[in-house]
Scaffold this active site. Structure first.
Site, short mmCIF file in Angstrom:
data_model
loop_
_atom_site.label_atom_id
_atom_site.label_comp_id
_atom_site.label_asym_id
_atom_site.label_seq_id
_atom_site.Cartn_x
_atom_site.Cartn_y
_atom_site.Cartn_z
N LEU A 22 37.99 36.84 38.17
CA LEU A 22 38.47 35.62 38.84
C LEU A 22 37.95 34.38 38.12
O LEU A 22 38.66 33.41 37.89
CB LEU A 22 38.04 35.59 40.31
CG LEU A 22 38.46 34.33 41.05
CD1 LEU A 22 39.93 34.36 41.40
CD2 LEU A 22 37.64 34.11 42.32
N SER A 23 36.67 34.46 37.75
CA SER A 23 36.06 33.32 37.06
C SER A 23 36.78 33.05 35.73
O SER A 23 37.12 31.91 35.41
CB SER A 23 34.58 33.63 36.86
OG SER A 23 34.01 32.75 35.94
N LYS A 24 37.05 34.12 34.99
CA LYS A 24 37.66 33.93 33.67
C LYS A 24 39.13 33.53 33.78
O LYS A 24 39.62 32.69 33.04
CB LYS A 24 37.53 35.21 32.84
CG LYS A 24 36.09 35.45 32.40
CD LYS A 24 35.99 36.43 31.26
CE LYS A 24 35.88 37.84 31.78
NZ LYS A 24 35.36 38.81 30.85
N ASP A 237 46.19 43.06 52.29
CA ASP A 237 46.04 42.29 51.05
C ASP A 237 46.84 40.98 51.10
O ASP A 237 46.42 39.97 50.55
CB ASP A 237 46.52 43.16 49.87
CG ASP A 237 46.27 42.51 48.52
OD1 ASP A 237 45.18 41.95 48.32
OD2 ASP A 237 47.17 42.57 47.65
N HIS A 242 47.85 35.47 53.25
CA HIS A 242 48.84 34.56 52.68
C HIS A 242 50.08 34.39 53.57
O HIS A 242 50.50 33.28 53.86
CB HIS A 242 49.28 35.04 51.31
CG HIS A 242 48.15 35.33 50.36
ND1 HIS A 242 47.00 34.58 50.33
CD2 HIS A 242 47.98 36.28 49.41
CE1 HIS A 242 46.18 35.06 49.39
NE2 HIS A 242 46.75 36.09 48.83
C1 BG6 Z 1 46.13 38.18 45.90
C2 BG6 Z 1 46.39 39.64 46.13
O1 BG6 Z 1 45.48 37.63 47.01
O2 BG6 Z 1 47.37 37.50 45.71
C3 BG6 Z 1 47.16 40.25 44.96
O3 BG6 Z 1 45.16 40.34 46.29
C4 BG6 Z 1 48.41 39.45 44.69
O4 BG6 Z 1 47.51 41.61 45.23
C5 BG6 Z 1 48.09 37.96 44.58
O5 BG6 Z 1 48.98 39.92 43.48
C6 BG6 Z 1 49.37 37.14 44.48
O6 BG6 Z 1 49.05 35.81 44.18
P1 BG6 Z 1 50.09 34.85 43.43
O7 BG6 Z 1 49.43 33.53 43.42
O8 BG6 Z 1 50.28 35.46 42.06
O9 BG6 Z 1 51.35 34.91 44.22
#
Ligand code: BG6
Length: 488
Positions: A22-24, A237, A242
């Site tokens: 995540l950091s990178k 997830d 989200h």
């Molecule tokens: C993350 C999930 O929170 O969001 C991943 O753990 C997913 O599985 C990602 O791929 C999707 O994020 P974005 O910003 O690419 O839509």
């Protein structure tokens, strides 16, 4: 170029897990972009910590490579990169070593008044131990903020446990729980659209809205993080955080002010209004099968008998005055036809058609708020087909791609982390989840997951590059509706 830049005050940022993915991929590139745009002062200090032994120079080199790998060439340059990495340093740290903590606290000794942000880019099992060590070394004063990221628990009980471990040493106002979807430009624009324009509010309710579709489709699979994903699944997830956040911003009442607690109070009310899906037909779980080129989900996670879902569709109901009778359909999945995320608000048909049958049926008005790709908003309208052939109705889109609408076609949309990390430094919690929000989301998700575990049924297989399992189409068809196409 980002439209306008308001510099933040000097700060210290300490990243735990600084050599991790995540950091990178996200944090260092995001900080670099903010620096390059003139938002970070040269007096900012960014320290990486981790168990790997490393000198400041080693970390600077790691950061430079990460930025070269993850920032497009036309958004970086050698001079700003050199100046940016000179702000970086590294302190090796094992969480249970008091000597290491003392070394970190010595390094932070001057500059007590500046905001000091501890970013925990580590697994949730370390949140409590790190928080306790910070307090034990006097690093939880009022200038300190702590940032944590999902998974914030795997059910309600574990989320409560994490919240209470953090609350032992930090005030809620110091805890920043990231959901990176809240940092996406269009998601923030949804609030502007709803609350800075008078046009939509009168029709933003069950009287005028037939239903809402929220889609987060991904074309990638789970390879590379199979172990984590298989223990998690699409519902935990993506939906718990989200998709429910997108639902909240769509369904919430206008807050009295755009301040953190006013906004989050309204979101919590939405989460608490969600009723359990009325039957098992209102939820569809899917799992992608392999094809001649790509492996199946089971092969990707190394367990062909896995019962974990890589796709889920849910018909959700927000039981309050505004939304009673208007379903919210949620769907998300891996290995689908395209990477496409949007919120689509379907308005009801015109109450009476004045046009002859030969004109054709008017199409419903749909307001689509596109998160990715091509962030923007589209309103589909029914218009007259141009030409002298009499009255014929056809569909057309009022389209506003933000970059075009602002007259800056090469506008760079900042990554969500750029906005969110700057908000932490500024001390603005509006786009971060409060503890009660996280718990309310789990309280709705928990029974769904428990029910599947008890039934031990298998997710329905679906083809790679499809829109998900047939059952998900049926979920809509039964209600006389259709999903929007998953397409770029
Ligand atoms: C993350 C999930 O929170 O969001 C991943 O753990 C997913 O599985 C990602 O791929 C999707 O994020 P974005 O910003 O690419 O839509």
């Amino acid at each position: 170029m980002v439209a306008r830049v308001v510099p933040v005050p000097a700060f210290d940022l300490i990243v735990f897990g600084a050599t991790g993915d995540l950091s990178k991929r996200k944090l260092l590139p995001a900080l670099y972009q903010r620096f390059r745009d003139g938002q970070l002062p040269e007096a900012a200090r960014i320290l990486g910590t981790g168990r790997s032994p490393m000198e400041d120079d080693g970390f600077r080199q790691l950061a430079e490579e990460a930025i070269q790998n993850h920032v497009a060439a036309d958004h970086r340059d050698a001079d700003s990169l050199r100046r940016f990495v000179s702000l970086l340093g590294y302190v090796p740290l094992s969480v249970d070593s008091d000597d290491d903590w003392r070394a970190l606290s010595d390094r932070l000794a001057h500059g007590e008044d500046r905001p000091c942000v501890f970013y925990l880019s580590v697994g949730p099992d370390l949140f409590g131990p790190i928080a306790r060590q910070l307090a034990a070394h006097g690093l939880n004063g009022s200038n300190v903020r702590i940032v944590v990221e999902k998974p914030l628990g795997h059910d309600l009980a574990s989320a409560r446990d994490l919240n209470s471990q953090l609350a032992e040493v930090f005030q809620e106002g110091q805890i920043y729980r990231i959901d990176h979807y809240l940092g996406k430009e269009t998601v923030q624009n949804l609030m502007a659209l709803r609350f800075a324009n008078a046009l939509f509010e009168p029709v933003w309710n069950a009287r005028h809205v037939d239903h809402v579709q929220i889609t987060v489709a991904e074309s990638v699979g789970v390879a590379g993080r199979g172990g984590f994903y298989d223990a998690t699944g699409a519902t935990r997830d993506m939906v718990q955080n989200h998709l429910l956040q997108l639902l909240c911003l769509t369904a919430m009442e206008p807050p009295a002010h755009f301040d953190p607690d006013a906004v989050r109070d309204e979101k919590v009310k939405v989460l608490r209004s969600l009723t359990p899906p009325s039957g098992s037909d209102d939820i569809v779980r899917g799992q992608y099968r392999g094809n001649e080129r790509l492996e199946s989900y089971g092969e990707d996670v190394g367990d062909p008998a896995s019962r974990t879902e890589s796709f889920v569709a849910i018909k959700a109901a927000v039981a309050n005055w505004r939304w009673s009778g208007t379903p919210f359909y949620l769907r998300t999945g891996k290995r689908l036809r395209a990477r496409m995320s949007e919120i689509a608000v379907f308005f009801k048909d015109a109450p009476h058609s004045i046009f002859p049958h030969s004109a054709g049926e008017p199409l419903p008005n749909v307001l689509a708020i596109r998160l990715q790709p091509d962030e923007g908003i589209t309103l589909s309208m029914t218009i007259k087909d141009p030409g002298p052939g009499g009255m014929r109705l056809t569909g057309a889109n009022l389209d506003m791609t933000f970059a075009d609408g602002l007259g800056q076609p090469d506008l760079r949309m900042p990554d969500a982390y750029e906005r969110l990390v700057m908000d932490v430094v500024r001390g603005d919690q509006t786009l971060f989840m409060r503890s009660d929000e996280v718990e309310a989301a789990w309280a709705w998700i928990d029974p769904l997951i428990t029910d599947w575990a008890e039934r031990r049924d298998r997710p329905t297989p679906y083809d790679i590059a499809s829109s998900g399992p047939e059952d998900a189409l049926m979920l809509m068809h039964r209600d006389g509706r259709r999903w929007r196409e998953i397409a770029i």
